[in-house]
Design a protein around this motif. Structure first.
Motif, short mmCIF file in Angstrom:
data_model
loop_
_atom_site.label_atom_id
_atom_site.label_comp_id
_atom_site.label_asym_id
_atom_site.label_seq_id
_atom_site.Cartn_x
_atom_site.Cartn_y
_atom_site.Cartn_z
N GLN A 172 0.83 -1.21 0.00
CA GLN A 172 0.00 0.00 0.00
C GLN A 172 0.86 1.26 0.00
O GLN A 172 0.53 2.25 -0.66
CB GLN A 172 -0.93 -0.01 1.21
N VAL A 173 1.98 1.22 0.73
CA VAL A 173 2.88 2.38 0.75
C VAL A 173 3.49 2.59 -0.64
O VAL A 173 3.61 3.72 -1.12
CB VAL A 173 3.97 2.19 1.83
N ASP A 174 3.89 1.48 -1.30
CA ASP A 174 4.43 1.60 -2.67
C ASP A 174 3.40 2.20 -3.62
O ASP A 174 3.71 3.07 -4.44
CB ASP A 174 4.88 0.23 -3.17
N GLU A 175 2.15 1.70 -3.53
CA GLU A 175 1.10 2.24 -4.40
C GLU A 175 0.85 3.72 -4.11
O GLU A 175 0.67 4.52 -5.04
CB GLU A 175 -0.18 1.44 -4.18
N LEU A 176 0.87 4.07 -2.82
CA LEU A 176 0.68 5.48 -2.47
C LEU A 176 1.81 6.34 -3.03
O LEU A 176 1.56 7.43 -3.57
CB LEU A 176 0.62 5.62 -0.95
N LEU A 177 3.05 5.85 -2.94
CA LEU A 177 4.17 6.61 -3.48
C LEU A 177 4.07 6.75 -4.99
O LEU A 177 4.40 7.80 -5.56
CB LEU A 177 5.49 5.94 -3.08
N ARG A 178 3.63 5.67 -5.67
CA ARG A 178 3.45 5.77 -7.13
C ARG A 178 2.38 6.80 -7.48
O ARG A 178 2.55 7.60 -8.41
CB ARG A 178 3.08 4.39 -7.70
N ASN A 179 1.27 6.77 -6.74
CA ASN A 179 0.22 7.76 -7.00
C ASN A 179 0.71 9.18 -6.76
O ASN A 179 0.41 10.11 -7.53
CB ASN A 179 -1.00 7.46 -6.12
N VAL A 180 1.46 9.35 -5.68
CA VAL A 180 2.01 10.69 -5.39
C VAL A 180 2.97 11.12 -6.49
O VAL A 180 2.98 12.28 -6.93
CB VAL A 180 2.70 10.68 -4.01
N HIS A 181 3.80 10.15 -6.99
CA HIS A 181 4.75 10.46 -8.06
C HIS A 181 4.01 10.88 -9.33
O HIS A 181 4.38 11.87 -9.98
CB HIS A 181 5.62 9.24 -8.32
#
Length: 199
Positions: A116-125
């Protein structure tokens, strides 16, 4: 445990505290001294204080007595253990066995959190890239607008100078007009006089 030594305390509570302190003094080996001190309140207080000192730390501030028991954590743990069951580890701190299933659940939850943290970082990117592209587009549009405005202002200034030059040329070309108008007026007057003579 705090024991206020004032005489204004309720008799029942004071008697209960004194009975518990007497039990501590008897357990600590001060039974004979406590029995002898029943006739002297000060002696009883001294005997009870000495018995409490065997079980912990006694602090006196005026008429207020404070008691801090030794091994308080062990006593709390023993008070919560079932009756008849000996304390684990011979009185030391016992660590319960680790459940492998719980560890697997923790590992699985940690993996889910990491995903979930990886997905959140991708969305933020992706969001930051979109905002950056929008900002770049706005800056380029502003730059193009400024350049177009500069070119339009330059063309307007040049056209204004050209108009002023043409006006000056027209003014110079119109200088003989007043003299010509005067001659026309003179000719008109002469014609009027000739018409008058002919009549």
């Amino acid at each position: 445990m705090e024991e206020p030594g004032s005489a204004a305390a309720p008799p029942e509570g004071r008697g209960r505290d004194e009975r518990s302190l007497e039990a501590l003094s008897l357990a600590g080996g001060g039974g004979a001294a406590a029995a002898a001190g029943r006739q002297l309140p000060e002696g009883r207080r001294a005997t009870l204080a000495s018995a409490l000192e065997l079980e912990g730390t006694v602090l006196r501030e005026g008429r207020l007595t404070q008691f801090v028991a030794n091994n308080l954590e062990r006593r709390i743990r023993l008070s919560g253990a079932p009756r008849g069951e000996p304390p684990a580890g011979g009185g030391g701190s016992s660590i319960p066995a680790i459940d492998p299933g719980a560890l697997q659940d923790v590992v699985a939850l940690a993996g889910q959190v990491a995903a979930q943290v990886d997905e959140l970082l991708r969305n933020v990117h992706c969001g930051l890239q979109a905002l950056t592209a929008l900002s770049v587009g706005c800056i380029q549009t502003y730059r193009d607008g400024v350049e177009s405005l500069g070119e339009a202002a330059d063309l307007s200034i040049r056209a204004m100078y050209a108009l002023v030059a043409r006006c000056e040329e027209l003014d110079r070309a119109m200088q003989p007009v007043p003299a010509l108008a005067k001659r026309i007026r003179d000719m008109k007057g002469t014609l009027e006089r000739l018409e008058g003579l002919c009549k």
